[in-house]
Design a protein around this motif. Structure first.
Motif, mmCIF file in Angstrom:
data_model
loop_
_atom_site.group_PDB
_atom_site.id
_atom_site.type_symbol
_atom_site.label_atom_id
_atom_site.label_comp_id
_atom_site.label_asym_id
_atom_site.label_seq_id
_atom_site.Cartn_x
_atom_site.Cartn_y
_atom_site.Cartn_z
ATOM 1 N N ARG A 64 0.825 -1.222 0.000
ATOM 2 C CA ARG A 64 0.000 0.000 0.000
ATOM 3 C C ARG A 64 0.851 1.261 0.000
ATOM 4 N NH1 ARG A 64 -2.021 -2.807 4.232
ATOM 5 N NH2 ARG A 64 -1.197 -1.243 5.684
ATOM 6 N N GLU A 65 1.999 1.200 0.705
ATOM 7 C CA GLU A 65 2.777 2.413 0.945
ATOM 8 C C GLU A 65 3.919 2.560 -0.072
ATOM 9 O OE1 GLU A 65 1.807 4.550 3.181
ATOM 10 O OE2 GLU A 65 0.182 3.196 3.819
ATOM 11 N N GLN A 66 4.152 3.792 -0.489
ATOM 12 C CA GLN A 66 5.236 4.065 -1.438
ATOM 13 C C GLN A 66 6.590 3.698 -0.847
ATOM 14 O OE1 GLN A 66 4.827 5.047 -4.679
ATOM 15 N NE2 GLN A 66 7.015 4.567 -4.831
ATOM 16 N N ARG A 67 6.773 3.937 0.464
ATOM 17 C CA ARG A 67 8.062 3.600 1.087
ATOM 18 C C ARG A 67 8.339 2.100 0.991
ATOM 19 N NH1 ARG A 67 12.363 3.002 1.374
ATOM 20 N NH2 ARG A 67 13.894 3.310 3.055
ATOM 21 N N THR A 68 7.313 1.288 1.186
ATOM 22 C CA THR A 68 7.468 -0.163 1.050
ATOM 23 C C THR A 68 7.822 -0.526 -0.381
ATOM 24 O OG1 THR A 68 5.742 -0.425 2.737
ATOM 25 C CG2 THR A 68 6.392 -2.394 1.534
ATOM 26 N N ARG A 69 7.125 0.073 -1.336
ATOM 27 C CA ARG A 69 7.394 -0.217 -2.750
ATOM 28 C C ARG A 69 8.837 0.136 -3.107
ATOM 29 N NH1 ARG A 69 1.881 1.524 -3.294
ATOM 30 N NH2 ARG A 69 2.456 3.676 -3.785
ATOM 31 N N ASP A 70 9.299 1.296 -2.640
ATOM 32 C CA ASP A 70 10.671 1.727 -2.936
ATOM 33 C C ASP A 70 11.687 0.764 -2.332
ATOM 34 O OD1 ASP A 70 9.640 3.914 -4.245
ATOM 35 O OD2 ASP A 70 9.991 5.321 -2.591
ATOM 36 N N PHE A 71 11.454 0.346 -1.082
ATOM 37 C CA PHE A 71 12.385 -0.566 -0.413
ATOM 38 C C PHE A 71 12.434 -1.915 -1.124
ATOM 39 C CE2 PHE A 71 13.018 -4.049 2.639
ATOM 40 C CZ PHE A 71 14.304 -3.766 3.048
#
Length: 254
Positions: free
Chosen positions: A239-246
């Motif tokens: 859901r979160e962009q930070r998770t996607r980036d990581f």
């Protein structure tokens, strides 16, 4: 089984964990992922009482780690109380932390005899069972220095299980291993997860393992939980962009 309630941990002005709330149910396998320095290993160190919280409380099996009742009053936990609570928790470290002056047998029976009060016969029988479980039954009288890294990590896992813990903490248990040894250790942990009811909290950069092993995965960044979801969701539709980036950065690297 594990409850973090408003936990703050800082070193000087550096806030490592910020008002952290999360729970782990009995028998649940929860994996913590996130960049280095996000606070994941600090969580394990707090659970082992190697560090103390600045604010908030942590409970394991209904017992508070930082305070105890004394004469009807809530007072800071003393060393004896911490040792009792810690009996319920086993930890496997990145660097194995085996006693080099002891044989594998000695490493496995020392704490059960001293801390749990088991007889040498009971502790030896348990050690032999566990070494068979981890595929090292022929190595019981070897010294750790004569074992490969993967074998040492298997002994470390057996040593943690020898204490019959309710909670098992795994801190980057494959990071010190050669790549070809990683798969064997991860397969062993999967077997343990499937055949016991131990609650497991794991820190890892092995995303495949996190996906296969976990009931839930928590993404950490800057001392906070960014996202908490089953692996089927977190790895396919974060859901979160930070998770996607990581995840993009980690998976691209592999």
């Amino acid at each position: 089984m594990i409850v973090f309630d408003g936990v703050v941990k800082q070193f000087g002005d550096n806030v490592v964990l910020s008002e952290l709330d999360f729970t782990v149910a009995p028998g649940e396998h929860v994996t913590l992922i996130g960049p280095s320095g996000s606070g994941k290993t600090t969580i394990l160190r707090l659970l082992m009482t190697l560090e103390k919280v600045n604010r908030g409380t942590i409970h394991v099996g209904g017992k508070c780690l930082s305070h105890m009742d004394k004469g009807g009053k809530r007072v800071p936990a003393d060393d004896k109380y911490c040792r009792e609570v810690r009996k319920r928790i086993g930890m496997v470290f990145q660097q194995f932390n085996l006693f080099p002056n002891m044989t594998v047998r000695g490493n496995l029976i020392e704490a059960p005899c001293r801390v749990l009060g088991l007889s040498k016969e009971e502790a030896n029988a348990r050690a032999e069972e566990l070494l068979e479980l981890v595929g090292l039954s022929g190595k019981i009288d070897e010294h750790p220095t004569r074992l490969s890294g993967g074998q040492q990590q298997r002994v470390a896992i057996a040593r943690a299980l020898a204490m019959r813990p309710d909670v098992l903490l795994l801190d980057e248990v494959t990071s010190a291993l050669d790549p070809e040894l990683v798969a064997g250790v991860l397969a062993l942990l999967r077997d343990i997860g499937e055949t016991t009811d131990i609650t497991i909290l794991c820190v890892t950069h092995e995303m495949g393992f996190a996906r296969d092993f976990s009931h839930r995965v928590m993404m950490f960044d800057r001392g906070k939980v960014v996202e908490d979801a089953p692996p089927s969701e977190l790895f396919t539709q974060p859901r979160e962009q930070r998770t996607r980036d990581f995840l993009r950065a980690v998976l691209d690297r592999h």
